[in-house]
Design an enzyme around this catalytic site. Sequence first.
Site, PDB file in Angstrom:
ATOM      1  N   CYS A  59      -2.935   0.043   7.659  1.00 15.73           N
ATOM      2  CA  CYS A  59      -1.666   0.932   7.321  1.00 15.73           C
ATOM      3  C   CYS A  59      -1.503   1.672   8.135  1.00 15.73           C
ATOM      4  O   CYS A  59      -0.129   3.333   9.178  1.00 15.73           O
ATOM      5  CB  CYS A  59      -2.180   2.070   6.042  1.00 15.73           C
ATOM      6  SG  CYS A  59      -1.678   0.721   4.220  1.00 15.73           S
TER       7      CYS A  59
ATOM      8  N   GLU B  35       1.122   4.056   1.722  1.00 17.18           N
ATOM      9  CA  GLU B  35       1.605   4.274   3.235  1.00 17.18           C
ATOM     10  C   GLU B  35       2.845   3.626   3.741  1.00 17.18           C
ATOM     11  O   GLU B  35       3.396   4.117   3.874  1.00 17.18           O
ATOM     12  CB  GLU B  35       0.366   4.076   4.296  1.00 17.18           C
ATOM     13  CG  GLU B  35      -0.795   5.173   3.971  1.00 17.18           C
ATOM     14  CD  GLU B  35      -1.792   4.264   3.021  1.00 17.18           C
ATOM     15  OE1 GLU B  35      -3.149   4.816   2.759  1.00 17.18           O
ATOM     16  OE2 GLU B  35      -1.620   3.575   2.050  1.00 17.18           O
TER      17      GLU B  35
ATOM     18  N   HIS C  64       1.080  -1.145   0.300  1.00 14.89           N
ATOM     19  CA  HIS C  64      -0.437   0.113   0.308  1.00 14.89           C
ATOM     20  C   HIS C  64       0.630   1.073   0.416  1.00 14.89           C
ATOM     21  O   HIS C  64       2.063   1.159   0.752  1.00 14.89           O
ATOM     22  CB  HIS C  64      -0.854  -0.350   1.307  1.00 14.89           C
ATOM     23  CG  HIS C  64      -2.135  -1.228   1.291  1.00 14.89           C
ATOM     24  ND1 HIS C  64      -3.676  -0.761   1.830  1.00 14.89           N
ATOM     25  CD2 HIS C  64      -2.259  -2.439   0.303  1.00 14.89           C
ATOM     26  CE1 HIS C  64      -4.318  -1.870   1.458  1.00 14.89           C
ATOM     27  NE2 HIS C  64      -3.765  -2.403   1.298  1.00 14.89           N
TER      28      HIS C  64
ATOM     29  N   CYS D   2      -6.144   2.600   5.314  1.00 14.68           N
ATOM     30  CA  CYS D   2      -6.886   0.975   5.807  1.00 14.68           C
ATOM     31  C   CYS D   2      -6.288   0.444   7.037  1.00 14.68           C
ATOM     32  O   CYS D   2      -4.874   0.849   7.846  1.00 14.68           O
ATOM     33  CB  CYS D   2      -6.681   0.221   5.016  1.00 14.68           C
ATOM     34  SG  CYS D   2      -4.754  -0.817   5.516  1.00 14.68           S
TER      35      CYS D   2
END
Length: 161
Positions: free
Chosen positions: A91, A60, A58, A88
């Site tokens: 993250c 992040e 992801h 999410c």
Amino acid sequence: MSAAAGAADAHFLERAVELATKNVAEGGGPFGAVLVRGGELLAAGQNRVTRDNDPTAHAEVQAIREACRLTGTFSLHGTTLYSSCEPCPMCLASSLWARVDRVVYAADRDDAARGGFDDRTFYELFSTDRASWSTPVLQQEVPCATEPFDAWLTSAARVDY
């Protein structure tokens, strides 16, 4: 919040959104993130899940990995993570483990759900008893289970975190 701080937040959020939009044009997911320390961009990340076949890639997490690589430490104390979208649970947890001081995001989880990225399922799942999960998460006791922690606690090379 001061006007200058608000302007800085807006500037870095716009940068994260720009990275996300660019990533879509390049075949990636619609997420971008930047880490900032002392008003300077430290690292950036874009969602690489489908490109790299890595469900943890992801934006992040990518930014956190890059910042840690650049700084030579796992602690990102003194940084702000700017994300194009509400992080999410993975993250957000990664940000907490990295000791990020602040997380600021643009779009929210409802915007993500509209785009086909519905994290609400995970938020809801974590608030229920594990026994009700569709994926079993079970502890199996074995005699050697605590040996890694015993080794860690006696290691002269241990770095506390």
